[in-house]
Design a protein around this motif. Structure first.
Motif, PDB file in Angstrom:
ATOM      1  N   LEU A   1     -16.220 -20.935   0.753  1.00 15.44           N
ATOM      2  CA  LEU A   1     -14.719 -20.726   0.489  1.00 15.44           C
ATOM      3  C   LEU A   1     -14.289 -19.505   1.253  1.00 15.44           C
ATOM      4  N   ALA A   2     -13.005 -19.616   1.965  1.00 12.01           N
ATOM      5  CA  ALA A   2     -12.391 -18.714   2.472  1.00 12.01           C
ATOM      6  C   ALA A   2     -10.900 -18.488   2.199  1.00 12.01           C
ATOM      7  N   VAL A   3     -10.342 -17.739   1.330  1.00 19.18           N
ATOM      8  CA  VAL A   3      -9.051 -17.683   0.699  1.00 19.18           C
ATOM      9  C   VAL A   3      -8.268 -16.788   1.643  1.00 19.18           C
ATOM     10  N   PRO A   4      -7.164 -17.051   2.346  1.00 17.98           N
ATOM     11  CA  PRO A   4      -6.314 -16.378   3.132  1.00 17.98           C
ATOM     12  C   PRO A   4      -5.762 -15.221   2.695  1.00 17.98           C
ATOM     13  N   THR A   5      -5.750 -14.032   3.328  1.00 15.31           N
ATOM     14  CA  THR A   5      -5.153 -12.834   2.845  1.00 15.31           C
ATOM     15  C   THR A   5      -4.007 -12.203   3.850  1.00 15.31           C
ATOM     16  N   GLU A   6      -3.482 -11.282   3.639  1.00 14.41           N
ATOM     17  CA  GLU A   6      -2.421 -10.718   4.388  1.00 14.41           C
ATOM     18  C   GLU A   6      -3.241 -10.442   5.701  1.00 14.41           C
ATOM     19  N   ASP A   7      -2.483 -10.238   6.893  1.00 14.87           N
ATOM     20  CA  ASP A   7      -2.788  -9.670   8.264  1.00 14.87           C
ATOM     21  C   ASP A   7      -2.812  -8.216   7.865  1.00 14.87           C
ATOM     22  N   HIS A   8      -4.215  -7.764   8.750  1.00 15.28           N
ATOM     23  CA  HIS A   8      -4.400  -6.438   8.685  1.00 15.28           C
ATOM     24  C   HIS A   8      -4.373  -5.786  10.221  1.00 15.28           C
ATOM     25  N   PRO A   9      -4.088  -4.581  10.222  1.00 13.82           N
ATOM     26  CA  PRO A   9      -4.055  -3.724  11.638  1.00 13.82           C
ATOM     27  C   PRO A   9      -5.094  -3.749  12.375  1.00 13.82           C
ATOM     28  N   LEU A  10      -5.250  -3.673  13.603  1.00 14.76           N
ATOM     29  CA  LEU A  10      -6.660  -3.805  14.294  1.00 14.76           C
ATOM     30  C   LEU A  10      -7.527  -2.683  14.181  1.00 14.76           C
ATOM     31  N   ASP A  11      -6.830  -1.393  13.727  1.00 14.35           N
ATOM     32  CA  ASP A  11      -7.779  -0.331  13.429  1.00 14.35           C
ATOM     33  C   ASP A  11      -8.612  -0.227  11.987  1.00 14.35           C
ATOM     34  N   TYR A  12      -8.034  -1.434  11.162  1.00 18.65           N
ATOM     35  CA  TYR A  12      -8.955  -1.831   9.872  1.00 18.65           C
ATOM     36  C   TYR A  12     -10.248  -2.210  10.313  1.00 18.65           C
ATOM     37  N   GLU A  13     -10.719  -2.584  11.509  1.00 22.47           N
ATOM     38  CA  GLU A  13     -12.086  -2.775  11.830  1.00 22.47           C
ATOM     39  C   GLU A  13     -12.877  -1.647  11.570  1.00 22.47           C
ATOM     40  N   ASP A  14     -12.358  -0.406  11.520  1.00 19.61           N
ATOM     41  CA  ASP A  14     -13.376   0.664  11.523  1.00 19.61           C
ATOM     42  C   ASP A  14     -13.202   1.284   9.967  1.00 19.61           C
ATOM     43  N   PHE A  15     -12.457   0.700   9.229  1.00 25.32           N
ATOM     44  CA  PHE A  15     -12.290   1.233   7.590  1.00 25.32           C
ATOM     45  C   PHE A  15     -13.495   1.090   6.994  1.00 25.32           C
ATOM     46  N   GLU A  16     -13.826   2.268   6.202  1.00 24.12           N
ATOM     47  CA  GLU A  16     -15.028   2.358   5.387  1.00 24.12           C
ATOM     48  C   GLU A  16     -14.670   3.425   4.366  1.00 24.12           C
ATOM     49  N   GLY A  17     -14.726   3.381   3.169  1.00 18.98           N
ATOM     50  CA  GLY A  17     -14.370   4.437   2.156  1.00 18.98           C
ATOM     51  C   GLY A  17     -13.967   3.869   0.824  1.00 18.98           C
ATOM     52  N   VAL A  18     -13.158   4.501  -0.034  1.00 15.05           N
ATOM     53  CA  VAL A  18     -12.825   4.071  -1.377  1.00 15.05           C
ATOM     54  C   VAL A  18     -11.529   3.899  -1.529  1.00 15.05           C
TER      55      VAL A  18
ATOM     56  N   ILE B   1     -17.104  -1.305   2.818  1.00 14.52           N
ATOM     57  CA  ILE B   1     -18.063  -0.837   3.944  1.00 14.52           C
ATOM     58  C   ILE B   1     -18.061  -2.172   5.161  1.00 14.52           C
ATOM     59  N   VAL B   2     -18.522  -1.640   6.431  1.00 10.75           N
ATOM     60  CA  VAL B   2     -18.354  -2.748   7.480  1.00 10.75           C
ATOM     61  C   VAL B   2     -19.558  -3.089   7.658  1.00 10.75           C
ATOM     62  N   TRP B   3     -19.756  -4.461   7.055  1.00  8.17           N
ATOM     63  CA  TRP B   3     -21.058  -5.085   7.028  1.00  8.17           C
ATOM     64  C   TRP B   3     -21.493  -5.527   8.740  1.00  8.17           C
TER      65      TRP B   3
ATOM     66  N   ARG C   1       0.795  -1.404   0.071  1.00  8.80           N
ATOM     67  CA  ARG C   1       0.086  -0.052   0.119  1.00  8.80           C
ATOM     68  C   ARG C   1       0.805   1.332   0.035  1.00  8.80           C
ATOM     69  N   ASP C   2       0.238   2.135  -0.752  1.00 11.78           N
ATOM     70  CA  ASP C   2       0.978   3.597  -0.673  1.00 11.78           C
ATOM     71  C   ASP C   2      -0.210   4.447   0.333  1.00 11.78           C
ATOM     72  N   PHE C   3       0.439   4.604   1.511  1.00 10.85           N
ATOM     73  CA  PHE C   3      -0.441   5.343   2.445  1.00 10.85           C
ATOM     74  C   PHE C   3      -0.702   7.028   2.095  1.00 10.85           C
ATOM     75  N   GLY C   4       0.351   7.475   1.024  1.00 11.16           N
ATOM     76  CA  GLY C   4      -0.110   8.829   0.506  1.00 11.16           C
ATOM     77  C   GLY C   4      -1.191   8.835  -0.258  1.00 11.16           C
ATOM     78  N   ARG C   5      -1.727   7.643  -0.816  1.00 11.80           N
ATOM     79  CA  ARG C   5      -2.982   7.723  -1.600  1.00 11.80           C
ATOM     80  C   ARG C   5      -3.882   6.997  -1.251  1.00 11.80           C
ATOM     81  N   THR C   6      -3.948   5.980  -0.118  1.00 11.66           N
ATOM     82  CA  THR C   6      -5.090   5.315   0.164  1.00 11.66           C
ATOM     83  C   THR C   6      -5.360   5.787   1.603  1.00 11.66           C
ATOM     84  N   GLY C   7      -6.811   5.863   1.858  1.00  7.41           N
ATOM     85  CA  GLY C   7      -7.085   6.246   3.182  1.00  7.41           C
ATOM     86  C   GLY C   7      -7.277   5.198   4.153  1.00  7.41           C
ATOM     87  N   GLU C   8      -6.628   3.979   3.714  1.00  9.12           N
ATOM     88  CA  GLU C   8      -6.500   2.906   4.821  1.00  9.12           C
ATOM     89  C   GLU C   8      -5.523   3.300   5.860  1.00  9.12           C
TER      90      GLU C   8
END
Length: 207
Positions: free
Chosen positions: A77-94, A106-108, A15-22
């Motif tokens: 089916l569930a395909v593993p992806t990379e670990d995410h930070p804990l505050d990703y729980e609240d991430f919603e956006g583009v 969106i956070v379903w 990720r480029d955190f200068g571009r993404t809001g993640e």
């Protein structure tokens, strides 16, 4: 699993955190509270659900193409992806086009979970260890998903494909607890803001 043993190195490297809001998630701590989970709907190159369980200081993550099911006979089916930070729980956006995972999120559903894994003698097994062994049971306490679920690893797909040829099954067990059926992802609303995918995308375009 993707990212095991690497902390958030894979997450940061993609990720480029200068571009993404993640969230960058650097230095986040699990604290001493209950373990968290989140299910996000992600309209990327393919529309799918991301299922994430807090394990230590990260969210262990799986891409679930059809989403979690409340039917014990319906294995997803569930395909593993990379670990995410804990505050990703609240991430919603583009996530911007051209970035890894570009698309709307969106956070379903979100909430807490209880580890339920035991050995053959009925003794509790550390949750991270149960995932390492390839079978973990847990009880979800979400706004939409409630009751007992299991993740089981199996060999599937082509070697070198998503998850390195490894995949998992996410299954609602017969352990009770109601769970919503899988929603139409394009009509589903966020458990955090009440927004749909289309509304989030529209609001970010006009921001």
């Amino acid at each position: 699993m993707g990212g095991e043993g690497d902390g958030l190195r894979d997450y940061h490297g993609r990720r480029d955190f200068g571009r993404t809001g993640e969230p960058a998630g650097r230095g986040a701590s699990a604290g001493s509270g209950e373990c968290r989970f989140v299910v996000q709907i992600h309209d990327a190159s393919t529309l799918h659900f991301d299922f994430r369980l807090q394990v230590g200081d990260v969210l262990k993550s799986w891409s679930v193409p059809k989403g979690p099911s409340g039917d014990p006979s319906d294995k997803r089916l569930a395909v593993p992806t990379e670990d995410h930070p804990l505050d990703y729980e609240d991430f919603e956006g583009v996530i911007p086009a051209g970035e890894y995972g570009g698309g709307t999120v969106i956070v379903w559903d979100r909430g807490t979970y209880e580890p339920l894994s035991h050995d053959r003698r009925g003794r509790p097994v550390d949750f991270a260890e149960s995932l390492e062994r390839g079978h973990a049971r847990f009880r979800l306490h979400g706004e939409k998903l409630r009751g007992e679920y299991a993740l089981t690893r199996f060999r599937g797909g082509r070697d070198g494909g998503p998850g390195g040829g490894k995949a998992w099954l996410l299954v609602k067990t017969a352990g009770g607890g109601r769970a919503h059926g899988t929603p139409d992802p394009r009509r589903a609303r966020s458990a955090r803001t009440g927004r749909t995918l289309a509304r989030v995308a529209a609001e970010e375009r006009t921001a």
